[in-house]
Scaffold this active site. Structure first.
Site, short mmCIF file in Angstrom:
data_model
loop_
_atom_site.label_atom_id
_atom_site.label_comp_id
_atom_site.label_asym_id
_atom_site.label_seq_id
_atom_site.Cartn_x
_atom_site.Cartn_y
_atom_site.Cartn_z
N ILE A 180 0.83 -1.20 0.00
CA ILE A 180 0.00 0.00 0.00
C ILE A 180 0.86 1.26 0.00
CG2 ILE A 180 -1.73 1.32 1.29
CD1 ILE A 180 -2.81 -1.26 0.11
N TYR A 207 -2.21 -7.52 16.79
CA TYR A 207 -2.32 -6.70 15.58
C TYR A 207 -3.59 -5.86 15.61
CZ TYR A 207 -2.61 -5.38 10.65
OH TYR A 207 -2.71 -4.67 9.48
#
Length: 298
Positions: free
Chosen positions: A25, A173
């Site tokens: 990304i 996470y």
């Protein structure tokens, strides 16, 4: 149809820093910013991979104003050294994109759990140190990349932020990504002269997801990754929410952008997590982050 990279305005004269810009990304984001005229700084940990990204962007956009600067988001001394140089020049946009995903428990150079330390504390420290450069530009923005996986965490465990008592890599996470979202919202409340936004890529087929499947070693993770390669959107599509948050003139501080269909689709304003706007949770996280990093915002 919806918003696309073709809607990015001319960015000539604007300076942008993108962390984790060597792949996925981050690389797709940096490429489009450079393509539209921004003076783009690739903030990367690896010189080799950063130089490869620099060549790729320069080959794709020969007129691009793009440079490489090294920073390790898992090391506060590296972040300070990077910021000491970058803060000398006014900054229009900071994109907090870099990070790690679902790795076995490890610690940063400063002893923080690596996912929380890299994904959240690293960007918290970097943003605070670069704030003077952002304040020099009217209309400056900070975009912090979160994730659908923030919903794996209902809240943050302030009694065990470092995962020392109990550690689950996916929960860790999720908590780090929830921290990213809370940080983006709280920064906008505390520093109204700099628009702070969040963005998430939906389900994108990137190197980060591939690496997560490889390090997991489980058959389920491998099958999930294989299915994802078929069902997920591309890295370029996954970068669009970040690009819209960073460049759309109509975007406002405090907003979050993500794919229209949650996991994929054109970027739209979205509400990602039920506790995203919880001021008590965000304030507690902010205080803990200042104490851990010893970075105190004005």
């Amino acid at each position: 149809m919806g918003w696309s990279a073709a809607d990015i305005p001319d960015l000539g004269g604007k300076r942008v820093i993108v962390t984790g810009a060597n792949s996925g990304i981050g690389l797709k984001t940096a490429l489009e910013l450079a393509r539209h005229g921004a003076d783009t700084v690739l903030a990367c940990r690896s010189r080799e991979r950063g130089e490869a990204a620099l060549r790729l962007i320069s080959d794709a956009v020969p007129a691009a104003k793009v440079s490489l600067a090294l920073v390790d988001l898992a090391d506060l001394s590296s972040i300070r050294a990077f910021a000491d140089e970058q803060v000398k020049t006014p900054l229009d946009v900071l994109i907090n994109n870099g990070g790690v995903m679902a790795i076995p428990r490890a610690v940063t150079a400063d002893g923080f759990e690596r996912q929380f330390g890299t994904n959240h504390l690293g960007h918290f420290a970097l943003t605070g140190l670069l704030l003077p450069a952002l304040l020099e530009r009217e209309g400056a923005r900070v975009v912090t990349v979160t994730s659908l996986m923030s919903n794996a965490a209902r809240t943050l465990d302030f009694a065990d932020l470092q995962g020392e008592r109990k550690y689950s890599k996916w929960l860790a996470y999720g908590r780090a990504k929830l921290a990213n979202l809370l940080f983006a919202k709280e920064l906008d409340r505390r520093v109204p002269s700099v628009a702070s936004l969040a963005a998430h890529p939906g389900y994108a087929n990137t190197e980060l997801t591939a690496n997560s499947a490889k390090t997991s070693g489980s058959r389920i993770a491998a099958l999930t990754y294989t299915a994802g390669r078929i069902l997920a959107q591309s890295g370029a599509a996954g970068a669009l929410p970040t690009l819209r948050a960073a460049t759309d003139p109509t975007a406002q501080g405090g907003e979050c952008y993500g794919p229209r269909l949650l996991a994929r689709g054109a970027p739209v304003r979205t509400s990602l997590h039920p506790r995203a706007d919880d001021p008590t949770l965000a304030t507690t996280l902010w205080t803990a982050s200042e104490n851990l990093t010893n970075i105190h915002y004005p």
